[in-house]
Design a protein around this motif. Structure first.
Motif, PDB file in Angstrom:
ATOM      1  N   ARG A 124      51.975  44.097  85.937  1.00  0.00           N
ATOM      2  CA  ARG A 124      51.975  45.188  84.835  1.00  0.00           C
ATOM      3  C   ARG A 124      52.033  44.181  83.468  1.00  0.00           C
ATOM      4  O   ARG A 124      53.051  43.817  83.130  1.00  0.00           O
ATOM      5  CB  ARG A 124      53.107  46.147  85.167  1.00  0.00           C
ATOM      6  CG  ARG A 124      53.302  46.997  86.278  1.00  0.00           C
ATOM      7  CD  ARG A 124      54.409  47.990  86.427  1.00  0.00           C
ATOM      8  NE  ARG A 124      54.624  48.355  87.750  1.00  0.00           N
ATOM      9  CZ  ARG A 124      55.575  49.314  87.974  1.00  0.00           C
ATOM     10  NH1 ARG A 124      56.436  49.740  87.227  1.00  0.00           N
ATOM     11  NH2 ARG A 124      55.698  49.572  89.196  1.00  0.00           N
ATOM     12  N   ARG A 163      62.273  42.151  82.925  1.00  0.00           N
ATOM     13  CA  ARG A 163      60.982  42.703  82.909  1.00  0.00           C
ATOM     14  C   ARG A 163      59.884  41.650  82.500  1.00  0.00           C
ATOM     15  O   ARG A 163      59.885  41.108  81.824  1.00  0.00           O
ATOM     16  CB  ARG A 163      61.151  43.859  81.803  1.00  0.00           C
ATOM     17  CG  ARG A 163      59.756  44.725  81.597  1.00  0.00           C
ATOM     18  CD  ARG A 163      59.857  45.854  80.564  1.00  0.00           C
ATOM     19  NE  ARG A 163      60.985  46.657  80.747  1.00  0.00           N
ATOM     20  CZ  ARG A 163      60.947  47.445  81.739  1.00  0.00           C
ATOM     21  NH1 ARG A 163      59.785  47.878  82.420  1.00  0.00           N
ATOM     22  NH2 ARG A 163      62.089  48.448  81.967  1.00  0.00           N
ATOM     23  N   GLU A 194      53.296  44.461  80.422  1.00  0.00           N
ATOM     24  CA  GLU A 194      54.516  45.211  79.529  1.00  0.00           C
ATOM     25  C   GLU A 194      55.109  44.277  78.635  1.00  0.00           C
ATOM     26  O   GLU A 194      54.903  43.117  78.813  1.00  0.00           O
ATOM     27  CB  GLU A 194      55.611  45.660  80.502  1.00  0.00           C
ATOM     28  CG  GLU A 194      55.257  46.383  81.768  1.00  0.00           C
ATOM     29  CD  GLU A 194      56.438  46.999  82.247  1.00  0.00           C
ATOM     30  OE1 GLU A 194      57.121  48.020  81.761  1.00  0.00           O
ATOM     31  OE2 GLU A 194      56.658  46.783  83.506  1.00  0.00           O
TER      32      GLU A 194
HETATM   33 MG    MG Z   1      58.224  50.695  84.070  1.00  0.00          MG
END
Ligand code: MG
Ligand code: ATP
Length: 424
Positions: free
Chosen positions: A112, A120, A114
Motif C-alpha cells: 500500500r 506502517r 502510504e
Molecule cells: Mg489503512
C-alpha cells in the motif's frame, strides 16, 4: 557507485529478526492446523479490477494506496493491498464454492502506498484467515477466538478486542440517511476527507482520526439503533458465544466498515503499546463479497493481522528461544577438512544441527569459536585424527573429551541424541 538502499516503506528482515518471524509463524500455523484451517497461496499481483470491485472504489486503499501499473501487455495490474479479494477470486475460479465450507488462511506481503512510519509500511505482511460458507454466529466467534489464541500463543494474552455489528444492507440504508442528516449542519467543520465522504460514504466518517471530526462523531446516531431483528439476534449470539469462550470484548458502535458487502460482525484487536498504529488485527463478516465478485451468494467471515505490528509487540514482551546448536565442527589440514565436511553432512542428514568452521585457523582458535557458538559439543578432526578416521568429541559444558572413530560416532545416533537431550 552510490550505495544502494531499500525503497522507502520497505525493510529488510535480517537473520536475527527472521528467526523471530519463523517462531511466530510456527505458532500461528499450529493454532490454524488444529482448527482445520488450510493454507491458500494466491498471486501477489492481480487484475486491478479485482480490488476495485472487491475492496471498493470509495475506500482509501483503492482510492489512494494501490500500486497500480500497466504491464507489457497493457493490462492494468495491481500489487495486492490485501488478500481477501484474492482468496474470494480463487474460491470462485476453482469452484471451491461447490465443495462445502472452506476454512482458509494465508500469509504474505501486501502493498500500500502510504506514509511510512513505525508499524506502517508500503510493503508489509499479513496473516489472515477466511471462513467461507457459513452464516452461523459460531463462525464469527470461531475466527475471533482463533485470532486471540494466536496472540496468546506468542505471549500476548490481553490485547483489547472491540466488536460491533454493521447489520445488513437494508439496516444501513436508513442509518446512512440519519448520518447524512446529522453531519450536514457540521459540514464546514469536518476534515477534508470526511467532507468528501459525506456524500460518497458517510459511514467512513465515523473512523476519521481528525480531532474535531472525532468530537462531532461522538454525538452521531449509533448504528446499533438501526439494526433490524435478524441483525440484532446475530449480534447477540456472537456476544453470548464470546462470553462462553471467556473472551473479553467491548462494544464499539463507531467501529465500521464502509462497504455494502460487509454484514453483521466487525471487530478489531488493539494494543496500547503501539502508539498511533494500534490495530493489530481487523476483520468481520462479508456476506456480500463473493456474489459481488460473480460467485453464488456465500456468507463468509475473516480477519487479517498486521505482522510488523505483531512483531513490535512480540519483541517487547516475549523471549524467543534460540534453536539449540548440537555440534560445532573443527578441522585442520586437507584430509581433515574433507572428512569434516562429510561428517557434518552425515550428521545433518540424521537430524542434528551442525556448524562447520571454514576458517582454516588454528584448532585452538576454532574450538574457542565453537565455545562461543553455544554448541553442545565440538567435533575436532586434526591431522592425526584424520589419518586414523578418528574424531575428538568435546562436550562444552563439562569439558569432558574423548576420541572415537568417525564410524562409531555415526553408528550410535540414538546414544548421541540421548546425551544431547540430557544437556538441554
Ligand atoms: Mg489503512
Ligand atoms: P489502519 O487503520 O492502521 O490503516 P487498515 O484498516 O487499513 O489499518 P486493514 O486493511 O484492516 O487495516 O488490515 C488489517 C491489518 O493489517 C491492520 O490492522 C494492520 O495491523 C495491518 N496493516 C494495514 N496496513 C498496514 C501498513 N501499511 N503497514 C503495516 N501494517 C498494516
Amino acid at each position: 557507485m552510490e550505495q544502494m538502499q531499500t525503497i522507502p516503506g520497505t525493510r529488510d528482515i535480517l537473520p536475527d529478526e527472521a528467526a523471530r518471524w519463523q517462531w511466530m509463524e510456527a505458532k500461528a500455523r499450529e493454532v490454524l492446523a488444529n482448527a482445520c484451517y488450510q493454507e491458500i497461496r494466491t498471486p501477489m499481483f492481480e487484475a486491478t479490477e479485482l480490488f476495485a470491485r472487491g475492496i471498493g472504489e470509495a475506500t482509501d486503499v483503492v482510492g489512494k494506496e494501490m500500486y497500480t501499473f500497466s504491464d507489457r501487455g497493457d493490462r492494468s495490474i495491481t500489487l495486492r493491498p490485501e488478500n481477501t479479494a484474492g482468496v474470494a477470486r480463487a474460491y470462485i475460479q476453482h469452484n471451491l464454492q461447490y465443495q462445502g465450507l472452506q476454512r482458509l488462511w494465508y500469509i504474505g506481503p501486501m502493498f500500500r502506498y502510504e506514509r511510512s512510519q513505525e508499524g506502517r509500511q508500503r510493503q508489509f505482511h499479513q496473516l489472515g484467515l477466511e471462513c467461507v460458507g457459513s452464516a452461523d454466529p459460531r463462525a464469527d466467534a470461531e475466527v475471533i477466538a482463533l485470532a486471540t489464541q494466536i496472540l496468546k500463543s506468542v505471549g500476548l494474552p490481553s490485547l483489547k478486542l472491540d466488536i460491533n455489528s454493521v447489520g445488513q444492507r437494508e439496516d444501513r440504508l436508513q442509518y446512512r440517511e440519519a448520518l447524512v442528516n446529522y453531519f450536514t449542519p457540521y459540514k464546514d467543520e469536518l476534515d477534508k476527507d470526511s467532507q468528501d465522504r459525506l456524500t460518497r460514504n458517510p459511514l467512513r466518517i465515523l473512523d476519521s482520526k481528525d480531532k474535531r471530526t472525532g468530537e462531532i462523531v461522538r454525538d452521531a446516531p449509533s448504528l446499533l439503533d438501526y439494526l433490524g431483528e435478524e441483525s440484532k439476534s446475530h449480534f447477540a449470539r456472537v456476544q453470548a458465544l464470546l462470553s462462553d469462550l471467556g473472551i473479553a470484548y467491548q462494544i464499539n458502535p463507531r467501529l465500521v466498515r464502509g462497504l455494502d458487502y460487509y454484514t453483521h460482525t466487525a471487530f478489531e484487536i488493539q494494543s496500547d503499546d503501539l502508539g498511533a498504529q494500534a490495530t493489530v488485527c481487523g476483520g468481520g463478516r462479508y456476506d456480500g463479497l463473493i456474489s459481488e465478485l460473480g460467485g453464488k451468494p456465500t456468507p463468509a467471515v475473516g480477519w487479517a493481522m498486521g505482522l510488523e505490528r505483531l512483531m513490535i509487540l512480540v519483541e517487547k514482551l516475549t523471549v524467543v528461544p534460540d534453536k539449540p546448536l548440537d555440534f560445532y565442527l573443527v578441522s585442520r589440514g586437507e584430509l581433515a577438512e574433507r572428512q569434516s565436511l562429510q561428517l557434518a553432512q552425515q550428521l545433518r542428514e540424521t537430524g542434528f544441527s551442525v556448524q562447520l568452521d571454514l576458517s582454516g585457523a588454528a584448532i585452538k582458535k576454532q574450538v574457542a569459536r565453537g565455545d562461543k557458538s553455544g554448541a553442545s559439543a565440538c567435533l575436532i578432526i586434526g591431522e592425526q585424527e584424520a589419518e586414523g578416521q578418528q574424531v575428538q568429541l568435546k562436550w562444552m559444558a563439562t569439558k569432558e573429551q574423548n576420541e572415537i572413530s568417525q564410524s562409531e560416532l555415526l553408528a550410535d545416533i540414538a546414544g548421541l541424541r540421548q546425551k544431547l537431550s540430557q544437556i538441554v
